[in-house]
Design a protein around this motif. Structure first.
Motif, short mmCIF file in Angstrom:
data_model
loop_
_atom_site.label_atom_id
_atom_site.label_comp_id
_atom_site.label_asym_id
_atom_site.label_seq_id
_atom_site.Cartn_x
_atom_site.Cartn_y
_atom_site.Cartn_z
N MET A 125 0.84 -1.20 0.00
CA MET A 125 0.00 0.00 0.00
C MET A 125 0.87 1.24 0.00
SD MET A 125 -1.38 -0.07 3.95
CE MET A 125 -2.29 1.45 3.70
N GLY A 126 0.33 2.33 -0.57
CA GLY A 126 1.10 3.57 -0.68
C GLY A 126 1.50 4.12 0.68
N PHE A 127 2.69 4.72 0.73
CA PHE A 127 3.24 5.24 1.97
C PHE A 127 3.88 6.60 1.70
CE2 PHE A 127 7.00 5.53 4.82
CZ PHE A 127 6.30 5.73 6.00
N LYS A 128 3.41 7.62 2.39
CA LYS A 128 3.92 8.97 2.21
C LYS A 128 4.94 9.26 3.30
CE LYS A 128 2.45 13.81 1.74
NZ LYS A 128 1.30 14.73 1.76
N SER A 170 -0.81 -1.82 -10.53
CA SER A 170 -0.71 -0.68 -9.61
C SER A 170 -1.90 0.25 -9.84
CB SER A 170 0.59 0.09 -9.82
OG SER A 170 0.65 1.21 -8.95
N GLN A 171 -2.36 0.83 -8.76
CA GLN A 171 -3.36 1.89 -8.84
C GLN A 171 -2.86 3.09 -8.05
OE1 GLN A 171 -7.76 1.34 -8.46
NE2 GLN A 171 -7.54 2.60 -6.61
N VAL A 172 -2.94 4.24 -8.66
CA VAL A 172 -2.52 5.48 -8.01
C VAL A 172 -3.69 6.44 -8.03
CG1 VAL A 172 -0.92 7.43 -8.05
CG2 VAL A 172 -0.11 5.15 -8.69
N SER A 209 -11.92 19.28 -13.47
CA SER A 209 -12.46 20.54 -14.00
C SER A 209 -12.86 21.49 -12.89
CB SER A 209 -13.67 20.25 -14.89
OG SER A 209 -14.67 19.57 -14.14
N SER A 210 -12.78 21.00 -11.65
CA SER A 210 -13.17 21.86 -10.53
C SER A 210 -12.04 22.81 -10.18
CB SER A 210 -13.52 21.00 -9.31
OG SER A 210 -13.76 21.82 -8.20
N SER A 211 -12.41 24.07 -9.92
CA SER A 211 -11.42 25.06 -9.52
C SER A 211 -11.52 25.41 -8.05
CB SER A 211 -11.61 26.34 -10.35
OG SER A 211 -12.93 26.85 -10.15
N VAL A 212 -12.42 24.74 -7.34
CA VAL A 212 -12.65 25.05 -5.93
C VAL A 212 -11.99 24.02 -5.02
CG1 VAL A 212 -14.40 25.45 -4.16
CG2 VAL A 212 -14.82 26.15 -6.53
N TYR A 213 -12.12 22.76 -5.34
CA TYR A 213 -11.58 21.71 -4.47
C TYR A 213 -10.88 20.65 -5.32
CZ TYR A 213 -15.67 19.11 -6.04
OH TYR A 213 -16.62 18.51 -6.82
N CYS A 214 -10.19 19.77 -4.66
CA CYS A 214 -9.47 18.69 -5.35
C CYS A 214 -10.42 17.51 -5.53
CB CYS A 214 -8.26 18.23 -4.53
SG CYS A 214 -6.93 19.45 -4.47
N ALA A 215 -10.67 17.14 -6.76
CA ALA A 215 -11.49 15.97 -7.05
C ALA A 215 -10.61 14.74 -7.12
CB ALA A 215 -12.24 16.17 -8.36
N LEU A 216 -11.01 13.69 -6.40
CA LEU A 216 -10.20 12.47 -6.34
C LEU A 216 -10.37 11.66 -7.62
CD1 LEU A 216 -8.32 10.78 -4.55
CD2 LEU A 216 -10.35 9.57 -3.71
N VAL A 243 -0.39 12.66 -5.00
CA VAL A 243 -0.88 11.29 -4.76
C VAL A 243 -1.69 11.26 -3.47
CG1 VAL A 243 -0.20 8.90 -4.34
CG2 VAL A 243 1.04 10.28 -6.00
N ASN A 244 -2.81 10.53 -3.49
CA ASN A 244 -3.66 10.34 -2.32
C ASN A 244 -3.32 8.98 -1.69
OD1 ASN A 244 -6.29 9.18 -1.03
ND2 ASN A 244 -6.57 11.40 -1.05
N TYR A 245 -2.91 9.01 -0.40
CA TYR A 245 -2.44 7.80 0.26
C TYR A 245 -3.48 7.23 1.23
CZ TYR A 245 2.20 8.95 -1.52
OH TYR A 245 3.26 9.23 -2.35
N ASP A 246 -4.73 7.62 1.10
CA ASP A 246 -5.75 7.03 1.95
C ASP A 246 -5.82 5.51 1.72
OD1 ASP A 246 -6.28 9.51 2.96
OD2 ASP A 246 -8.07 9.85 1.72
N HIS A 247 -6.25 4.81 2.76
CA HIS A 247 -6.24 3.34 2.72
C HIS A 247 -7.04 2.80 1.53
CE1 HIS A 247 -5.93 -0.73 4.23
NE2 HIS A 247 -7.24 -0.87 4.06
N GLY A 248 -6.38 1.97 0.71
CA GLY A 248 -7.03 1.32 -0.42
C GLY A 248 -7.03 2.12 -1.70
N ASN A 249 -6.58 3.39 -1.66
CA ASN A 249 -6.61 4.21 -2.87
C ASN A 249 -5.38 4.00 -3.75
OD1 ASN A 249 -9.06 5.35 -2.25
ND2 ASN A 249 -8.20 7.22 -1.36
N THR A 250 -4.23 3.78 -3.14
CA THR A 250 -2.98 3.66 -3.89
C THR A 250 -2.27 2.38 -3.46
OG1 THR A 250 -2.78 6.07 -4.07
CG2 THR A 250 -0.79 4.78 -4.42
N TYR A 251 -1.98 1.52 -4.45
CA TYR A 251 -1.32 0.26 -4.11
C TYR A 251 -0.48 -0.22 -5.29
CZ TYR A 251 -5.61 -1.30 -6.48
OH TYR A 251 -6.65 -1.45 -7.38
N PHE A 252 0.36 -1.23 -5.01
CA PHE A 252 1.31 -1.74 -5.99
C PHE A 252 1.61 -3.20 -5.64
CE2 PHE A 252 6.10 -1.84 -7.05
CZ PHE A 252 5.87 -2.32 -8.33
#
Length: 258
Positions: A125-128, A170-172, A209-216, A243-252
């Protein structure tokens, strides 16, 4: 002169003869049964005795063979002995070679059996570990997905210890705002120490396309590759700070097909 006729009185039938015959038959049957049981028990005893004797003879032959080897190793015993020491030493060496081959075959069989029992796979799993950009994404092991001892991890790189056909994936997940320029790109490279890194997989996704918040968003890659022993694989992105490192979002990970 008239004489009165009286019939001859019949002799009583003796009952002792049939009883004697019955007793004799019972005794004969009991004797035959006892003889049969005794014969069977004697055969079992003889068989066990022969097995034990054969084992003792085998041990005695082994002992005599070892004594001959010991005698042949003594310089003073070679000339005075009638033994063919050369033949005895050759037989002993042949036994050692055969024993070594059997041990190697057993070890190879155990290794193959372990390989069949334990799948050759790794899932990380991803690790920051830094807020700065890194050239290679970092990962950590998970308790729910044990790693095979034929795949090792170090510094963001997975290294295979057994050649074969592997599925690499891998998913990022990343979070971006509207920005000009190139899209967010994920790369999976094969690291070759004596050559330039070879690109295996590549995935791209446009910015939000959002300029207000970060879309995952996320990009998933996967493919089958032939790897040799010692080959190393790693993942890179255009901007690791997104990169978003929340659990299950990024893995290899990877696993061996055959």
């Amino acid at each position: 002169m008239n004489e009165s006729y009286s019939p001859t009185t019949p002799r009583p039938i003796s009952t002792s003869s049939p009883n004697t015959m019955k007793i004799f038959m019972c005794f004969l049957i009991a004797f035959i049964i006892a003889q049969t049981i005794g014969t069977v028990l004697f055969c079992l005893y003889l068989h066990m005795k022969l097995d034990k004797l054969e084992q003792e003879l085998s041990l005695q032959e082994d002992y005599l063979f070892l004594r001959r080897i010991q005698k042949c190793r003594k310089p003073e015993g070679v000339s005075s002995s009638l033994l063919d020491c050369k033949e005895i030493i050759n037989r002993f060496q042949d036994l050692l070679v055969k024993d070594t081959e059997v041990s190697k075959d057993d070890a190879k069989f155990e290794m193959q059996k372990d390989d069949r029992q334990q799948p050759i796979s790794a899932h990380l799993m991803g690790f920051k570990n830094s807020t700065k950009k890194v050239s290679v994404l970092q990962w950590q092991k998970t308790g729910y997905a044990p790693m095979s001892n034929l795949i090792s991890y170090k510094g963001g790189t997975l290294k295979v210890e057994k050649e074969g056909l592997y599925y690499i994936y891998s998913q990022v997940s990343f979070c971006t705002k509207t920005a000009p320029g190139a899209p967010f790109t994920v790369f999976i490279y094969l690291n070759l120490p004596s050559e330039s890194d070879r690109l295996l997989l590549k995935g791209q996704d446009t910015h939000s396309s959002s300029s207000v918040y970060c879309a995952l968003q996320s990009t998933h890659l996967g493919g089958v590759f032939e790897l040799r022993k010692g080959d190393m694989v790693f993942v890179n992105v255009t901007d690791s700070t997104q990169v978003n490192y929340d659990h299950g979002n990024t893995y290899f990970g990877m696993f061996k097909l055959y």
